[in-house]
Write a protein that holds these residues in place. Structure first.
Motif, PDB file in Angstrom:
ATOM      1  N   HIS A 162       0.455  -2.887 -16.636  1.00  0.00           N
ATOM      2  CA  HIS A 162      -0.808  -2.352 -16.122  1.00  0.00           C
ATOM      3  C   HIS A 162      -0.490  -1.541 -14.879  1.00  0.00           C
ATOM      4  O   HIS A 162       0.660  -1.454 -14.449  1.00  0.00           O
ATOM      5  N   ARG A 163      -1.498  -0.929 -14.299  1.00  0.00           N
ATOM      6  CA  ARG A 163      -1.299  -0.053 -13.145  1.00  0.00           C
ATOM      7  C   ARG A 163      -2.171  -0.505 -11.976  1.00  0.00           C
ATOM      8  O   ARG A 163      -3.243  -1.090 -12.151  1.00  0.00           O
ATOM      9  N   LEU A 164      -1.692  -0.189 -10.781  1.00  0.00           N
ATOM     10  CA  LEU A 164      -2.523  -0.215  -9.580  1.00  0.00           C
ATOM     11  C   LEU A 164      -2.513   1.187  -9.004  1.00  0.00           C
ATOM     12  O   LEU A 164      -1.508   1.899  -9.092  1.00  0.00           O
ATOM     13  N   ASP A 165      -3.621   1.586  -8.392  1.00  0.00           N
ATOM     14  CA  ASP A 165      -3.634   2.857  -7.673  1.00  0.00           C
ATOM     15  C   ASP A 165      -2.566   2.828  -6.585  1.00  0.00           C
ATOM     16  O   ASP A 165      -2.235   1.768  -6.039  1.00  0.00           O
ATOM     17  N   ARG A 166      -2.049   3.999  -6.239  1.00  0.00           N
ATOM     18  CA  ARG A 166      -1.039   4.089  -5.172  1.00  0.00           C
ATOM     19  C   ARG A 166      -1.564   3.491  -3.877  1.00  0.00           C
ATOM     20  O   ARG A 166      -0.823   2.862  -3.124  1.00  0.00           O
ATOM     21  N   GLU A 167      -2.860   3.668  -3.617  1.00  0.00           N
ATOM     22  CA  GLU A 167      -3.445   3.203  -2.356  1.00  0.00           C
ATOM     23  C   GLU A 167      -3.668   1.692  -2.325  1.00  0.00           C
ATOM     24  O   GLU A 167      -3.900   1.119  -1.263  1.00  0.00           O
ATOM     25  N   THR A 168      -3.633   1.032  -3.481  1.00  0.00           N
ATOM     26  CA  THR A 168      -3.933  -0.396  -3.584  1.00  0.00           C
ATOM     27  C   THR A 168      -2.654  -1.212  -3.515  1.00  0.00           C
ATOM     28  O   THR A 168      -1.649  -0.869  -4.144  1.00  0.00           O
ATOM     29  N   ASN A 204      11.312   9.066  -6.954  1.00  0.00           N
ATOM     30  CA  ASN A 204      12.156   7.917  -6.625  1.00  0.00           C
ATOM     31  C   ASN A 204      11.393   6.883  -5.804  1.00  0.00           C
ATOM     32  O   ASN A 204      11.678   5.685  -5.894  1.00  0.00           O
ATOM     33  N   GLU A 205      10.448   7.354  -4.994  1.00  0.00           N
ATOM     34  CA  GLU A 205       9.647   6.449  -4.173  1.00  0.00           C
ATOM     35  C   GLU A 205       8.453   5.942  -4.994  1.00  0.00           C
ATOM     36  O   GLU A 205       7.294   6.256  -4.724  1.00  0.00           O
ATOM     37  N   CYS A 206       8.782   5.163  -6.018  1.00  0.00           N
ATOM     38  CA  CYS A 206       7.745   4.479  -6.803  1.00  0.00           C
ATOM     39  C   CYS A 206       8.260   3.079  -7.105  1.00  0.00           C
ATOM     40  O   CYS A 206       9.460   2.809  -7.062  1.00  0.00           O
ATOM     41  N   LEU A 207       7.343   2.176  -7.410  1.00  0.00           N
ATOM     42  CA  LEU A 207       7.715   0.778  -7.621  1.00  0.00           C
ATOM     43  C   LEU A 207       8.679   0.638  -8.794  1.00  0.00           C
ATOM     44  O   LEU A 207       9.663  -0.111  -8.710  1.00  0.00           O
ATOM     45  N   LEU A 208       8.427   1.339  -9.887  1.00  0.00           N
ATOM     46  CA  LEU A 208       9.276   1.216 -11.069  1.00  0.00           C
ATOM     47  C   LEU A 208      10.715   1.612 -10.761  1.00  0.00           C
ATOM     48  O   LEU A 208      11.656   0.881 -11.110  1.00  0.00           O
ATOM     49  N   HIS A 209      10.917   2.745 -10.119  1.00  0.00           N
ATOM     50  CA  HIS A 209      12.277   3.205  -9.822  1.00  0.00           C
ATOM     51  C   HIS A 209      12.963   2.266  -8.834  1.00  0.00           C
ATOM     52  O   HIS A 209      14.153   1.948  -8.991  1.00  0.00           O
ATOM     53  N   HIS A 253       0.837  -1.191   0.000  1.00  0.00           N
ATOM     54  CA  HIS A 253       0.000   0.000   0.000  1.00  0.00           C
ATOM     55  C   HIS A 253       0.882   1.255   0.000  1.00  0.00           C
ATOM     56  O   HIS A 253       2.016   1.234   0.485  1.00  0.00           O
ATOM     57  N   PHE A 254       0.345   2.337  -0.542  1.00  0.00           N
ATOM     58  CA  PHE A 254       0.929   3.694  -0.519  1.00  0.00           C
ATOM     59  C   PHE A 254       2.036   3.915  -1.548  1.00  0.00           C
ATOM     60  O   PHE A 254       2.447   5.057  -1.761  1.00  0.00           O
ATOM     61  N   LEU A 255       2.550   2.870  -2.180  1.00  0.00           N
ATOM     62  CA  LEU A 255       3.652   3.032  -3.134  1.00  0.00           C
ATOM     63  C   LEU A 255       3.090   3.146  -4.551  1.00  0.00           C
ATOM     64  O   LEU A 255       2.440   2.219  -5.029  1.00  0.00           O
ATOM     65  N   PRO A 256       3.319   4.281  -5.252  1.00  0.00           N
ATOM     66  CA  PRO A 256       2.842   4.382  -6.630  1.00  0.00           C
ATOM     67  C   PRO A 256       3.631   3.460  -7.546  1.00  0.00           C
ATOM     68  O   PRO A 256       4.795   3.141  -7.280  1.00  0.00           O
ATOM     69  N   VAL A 257       3.005   3.015  -8.634  1.00  0.00           N
ATOM     70  CA  VAL A 257       3.701   2.152  -9.593  1.00  0.00           C
ATOM     71  C   VAL A 257       4.723   2.957 -10.382  1.00  0.00           C
ATOM     72  O   VAL A 257       5.846   2.506 -10.591  1.00  0.00           O
ATOM     73  N   THR A 258       4.356   4.144 -10.829  1.00  0.00           N
ATOM     74  CA  THR A 258       5.236   5.021 -11.594  1.00  0.00           C
ATOM     75  C   THR A 258       5.265   6.391 -10.918  1.00  0.00           C
ATOM     76  O   THR A 258       4.448   6.671 -10.042  1.00  0.00           O
ATOM     77  N   PRO A 259       6.195   7.281 -11.294  1.00  0.00           N
ATOM     78  CA  PRO A 259       6.233   8.607 -10.672  1.00  0.00           C
ATOM     79  C   PRO A 259       4.883   9.294 -10.700  1.00  0.00           C
ATOM     80  O   PRO A 259       4.202   9.326 -11.729  1.00  0.00           O
ATOM     81  N   SER A 260       4.486   9.846  -9.563  1.00  0.00           N
ATOM     82  CA  SER A 260       3.152  10.447  -9.441  1.00  0.00           C
ATOM     83  C   SER A 260       3.172  11.487  -8.340  1.00  0.00           C
ATOM     84  O   SER A 260       3.680  11.230  -7.239  1.00  0.00           O
TER      85      SER A 260
END
Length: 285
Positions: free
Chosen positions: A122-128, A102-107, A90-97
């Protein structure tokens, strides 16, 4: 961005950026050009003296002044020469947002694996929380994107939410039309041709709450949240629906959205092998 076809004489790059992004500030753009932080489609850095070239594609890796570290760790569940399956907290965005770069899953995954060509399919919401599929091979991405485009992926979510309006029902097939709402980060169900479909199944109930299994047949933003709303239920920890609450920075880590992308299953389009994955995260239940 692609430089537009402006009438001659062409502006300098500094003038163009300053006019196009006035909220950034001319001095900041000058510094970025000076430090070589902007490059073209050939990977060549551009400077303040580089001529304006119509249709040039310029890239800039966005920076933020201050970025709160997200105190939860992702996990790699599977990796081969074609794909990588990550389990996102939870709370971690998939891509910069927003305020997160830097605190995103991709990076994080690029830094951890050294695979600079990773791309999320595909994407998940940051909250999911839950499973995200990435492609590894930059020359062979299309089969994986086609899996999602043509419904070749089996996806299953779990949610903890309030009891529906009619708790005697156990299963629903929800269809609606979803469009962007107000404020712009929210979406809404509207009249018109349906573009979103979900299957919802009610499992165990405890008091005023229930555990749901959800299958999104289509992939509209906030689809599962909105479709639960149509049966009179809302997900615990949801700051967007039914009532909007402005974002907190940093967020309240003690109250995550109780929505989890639990399972992914598909046939590998390159090998024909059936693959199935399950998130190691769980909801508060």
């Amino acid at each position: 961005m692609t430089l537009p076809n402006l009438p001659a004489p062409y502006p300098s790059l500094l003038d163009f950026f300053d006019n196009h992004f006035p909220y950034v500030g001319r001095d900041i753009w000058r510094e970025r050009l000076k430090l070589g932080k902007i490059s073209d489609e050939r990977g060549k850095t551009v400077s303040e003296g580089t001529p304006f070239r119509v249709n040039a594609r310029l890239r800039y890796f966005r920076e933020v002044v201050q970025e709160h570290p997200i105190p939860f760790e992702e996990h790699i569940l599977f990796q081969n020469e074609s794909i990588l399956i990550a389990d996102k907290p939870h709370f971690l965005p998939v891509t910069p947002s927003g305020s997160y770069v830097n605190e995103c899953l991709l990076h994080r995954l690029k830094r951890r694996t050294g695979l600079n060509h990773l791309v999320p399919v595909h994407r998940l919401d940051r909250e999911t929380a839950g499973l995200v599929l990435f492609t590894v091979d930059e020359k062979n991405r299309r089969p994986w994107f086609d899996l999602f485009r043509y419904g070749g992926i089996e996806k299953s979510y779990e949610a903890i939410a309030t009891l529906p309006a009619n708790p005697e029902e156990r299963e629903w097939l929800i269809e609606s039309r979803i469009e962007r709402g107000e404020p712009w980060v929210r979406f809404r169900n509207v009249e018109g041709e349906r573009n979103a479909r979900s299957r919802i199944q009610l499992g165990e109930a405890r008091g005023e709450l229930a555990k749901f299994e959800l299958e999104p047949i289509t992939g509209k933003t906030h689809q599962l949240r909105l479709h639960l709303g149509l049966i009179g239920s809302h997900i615990i920890g949801d700051r967007f629906y039914p009532d909007y609450q402005p974002p907190e920075d940093p967020p309240n880590y003690d109250n995550p959205l109780q929505l989890l992308a639990k399972r992914l299953a598909f046939e590998d389009p390159l090998t024909g092998k059936h693959l199935s994955f399950e998130s190691g995260f769980s909801l508060i239940w």
